[in-house]
Design an enzyme around this catalytic site. Structure first.
Site, PDB file in Angstrom:
ATOM      1  CE1 TYR A  33       1.006  -0.232   4.440  1.00 25.74           C
ATOM      2  CE2 TYR A  33      -0.125   1.874   4.400  1.00 25.74           C
ATOM      3  CZ  TYR A  33       0.705   0.971   5.042  1.00 25.74           C
ATOM      4  OH  TYR A  33       1.230   1.294   6.259  1.00 25.74           O
ATOM      5  NE  ARG A  52       6.870   4.100   0.787  1.00 26.38           N
ATOM      6  CZ  ARG A  52       6.533   4.875   1.820  1.00 26.38           C
ATOM      7  NH1 ARG A  52       7.432   5.167   2.754  1.00 26.38           N
ATOM      8  NH2 ARG A  52       5.324   5.382   1.911  1.00 26.38           N
ATOM      9  NE  ARG A 101      -6.088 -19.518   3.786  1.00 23.60           N
ATOM     10  CZ  ARG A 101      -5.312 -20.364   4.460  1.00 23.60           C
ATOM     11  NH1 ARG A 101      -5.408 -21.658   4.239  1.00 23.60           N
ATOM     12  NH2 ARG A 101      -4.436 -19.922   5.344  1.00 23.60           N
ATOM     13  CE  LYS A 150       3.001   3.100   3.140  1.00 20.74           C
ATOM     14  NZ  LYS A 150       3.071   3.221   4.599  1.00 20.74           N
ATOM     15  CD  GLU A 182       9.436   1.669  10.990  1.00 16.49           C
ATOM     16  OE1 GLU A 182       9.433   2.618  10.184  1.00 16.49           O
ATOM     17  OE2 GLU A 182       9.340   0.474  10.627  1.00 16.49           O
ATOM     18  CG  LEU A 206       8.020   2.419   5.132  1.00 13.13           C
ATOM     19  CD1 LEU A 206       7.843   1.175   4.267  1.00 13.13           C
ATOM     20  CD2 LEU A 206       6.691   3.119   5.305  1.00 13.13           C
TER      21      LEU A 206
HETATM   22  N1  PMP Z   1       7.221   3.785   9.289  1.00 15.52           N
HETATM   23  C1  PMP Z   1       6.096   3.053   9.258  1.00 15.52           C
HETATM   24  C2  PMP Z   1       6.071   1.732   9.953  1.00 15.52           C
HETATM   25  C3  PMP Z   1       4.958   3.545   8.599  1.00 15.52           C
HETATM   26  O1  PMP Z   1       3.828   2.808   8.571  1.00 15.52           O
HETATM   27  C4  PMP Z   1       4.996   4.821   7.987  1.00 15.52           C
HETATM   28  C5  PMP Z   1       3.800   5.399   7.305  1.00 15.52           C
HETATM   29  N2  PMP Z   1       3.152   4.536   6.464  1.00 15.52           N
HETATM   30  C6  PMP Z   1       6.199   5.544   8.046  1.00 15.52           C
HETATM   31  C7  PMP Z   1       7.290   4.992   8.702  1.00 15.52           C
HETATM   32  C8  PMP Z   1       6.327   6.895   7.405  1.00 15.52           C
HETATM   33  O2  PMP Z   1       6.400   6.786   6.011  1.00 15.52           O
HETATM   34  P1  PMP Z   1       5.902   7.981   5.075  1.00 15.52           P
HETATM   35  O3  PMP Z   1       6.651   9.192   5.497  1.00 15.52           O
HETATM   36  O4  PMP Z   1       6.265   7.535   3.711  1.00 15.52           O
HETATM   37  O5  PMP Z   1       4.436   8.118   5.313  1.00 15.52           O
END
Ligand code: PMP
Length: 286
Positions: A33, A52, A101, A150, A182, A206
């Site tokens: 996503y 990305r 499935r 992602k 994070e 991410l």
């Molecule tokens: N880390 C994680 C785990 C996230 O889910 C997100 C947002 N989706 C981010 C960092 C920040 O990424 P972005 O700045 O691309 O929204």
């Protein structure tokens, strides 16, 4: 007025939009996503999100069902049709729906990826938390080892938000081997003696599109940036802290595991970076 969403080539009222019960996103979290924010009816950093997305699809050997320029048009069309001034566009691509499935990936030639987009209208520039700052707790990071992709495997981040809520906080920072990876849905930063410290890129986090933009703006403003891991103890001794994400922009953090940072108000570096980010995004959104 009902929201108009996009599903596999069609614009539909949300209540008419449907995906199969065999969709692999639903059965296996076999989906990726992106969330792109909208400011003044325009897209912030669409190219970064599209790049990305391509990378996430590539890492999972998943076919992209749409050309990037067509995807840009779908984003714009949804903004127009739903009259979005500030908010987000959620995009999900799954490995499609086979007729049963099966753990084995279906052949992309016979089972096309499925794609869904919808809008979320939300005030972003005037978010109340920007004035008060967030309280975070730390939790163990027990997610899988490819957090740089992602995917929609968001159960643990969702549980993390619930743990934070239960503890009277706003969000959780995840910790692995003693170091902060994070936030549940954002990248984490601390500021010490004017230096901005955030974890280096790798498979553990991410690669935030907002992170890339904010670090670029910080360096352009002659601020010192250190891309390295830090501990919760170091964060609790920091002058200030903040998070970044496409929908939160730059959001100050004022408390970590019950320890107040500084005087408990959003710090000057976080506030300045938020201002710069919003200004630059207004100028470059398209
Ligand atoms: N880390 C994680 C785990 C996230 O889910 C997100 C947002 N989706 C981010 C960092 C920040 O990424 P972005 O700045 O691309 O929204």
């Amino acid at each position: 007025m009902s929201r108009i969403v996009y599903v596999n080539g069609e614009y539909l009222p949300e209540e008419e939009a449907k995906v199969s019960i065999f969709d692999r996103g639903f059965l296996f979290a076999d989906a990726v996503y992106e969330v792109t924010s909208v400011l003044g009816g325009k897209l912030i950093d669409f190219d970064g999100h599209a790049a990305r997305l391509q990378r996430s699809l590539g890492e999972l050997d998943m076919a992209n069902p749409i050309e990037i320029e067509d995807l840009r048009q779908v984003h714009r069309e949804l903004v127009t049709r739903n009259d979005i001034d500030e908010g987000m566009i959620y995009l999900q691509i799954s490995r499609g729906a086979d007729n049963d499935r099966d753990f084995v990936f279906p052949d992309a030639e016979t089972v096309p990826s499925s794609i869904v987009l919808f809008t979320q209208s939300k005030p972003l520039t005037q978010a109340p938390a920007a004035k008060t700052g967030l309280k975070v707790i730390s939790i163990e990071d027990i997610r899988w080892g490819r957090r740089d992709i992602k995917t929609v495997q968001l159960l643990y981040p969702s549980m993390g938000k619930m743990m934070a809520k239960k503890a009277g906080a706003d969000d959780a920072w995840m910790v692995e081997d003693g170091e902060v990876t994070e936030g549940t849905s954002n990248n984490a930063y601390i500021v010490k003696d004017g230096r901005i410290i955030t974890r280096h890129l790798g498979r553990e986090i991410l690669h935030g599109i907002t992170r890339a933009a904010v670090l670029r703006f910080a360096r352009e403003a002659q601020m010192q940036v250190e891309e390295r891991a830090f501990t919760i103890e170091e964060a609790q001794q920091a002058d200030e802290a903040f998070i970044t994400s496409a929908s939160a922009f730059v959001m100050p953090v004022v408390e970590i595991d019950g320890k107040t940072l500084g005087d408990g108000a959003p710090g000057p570096v976080a506030q300045r970076l938020r201002e710069i980010y919003i200004e630059e995004s207004r100028n470059t959104a398209s």
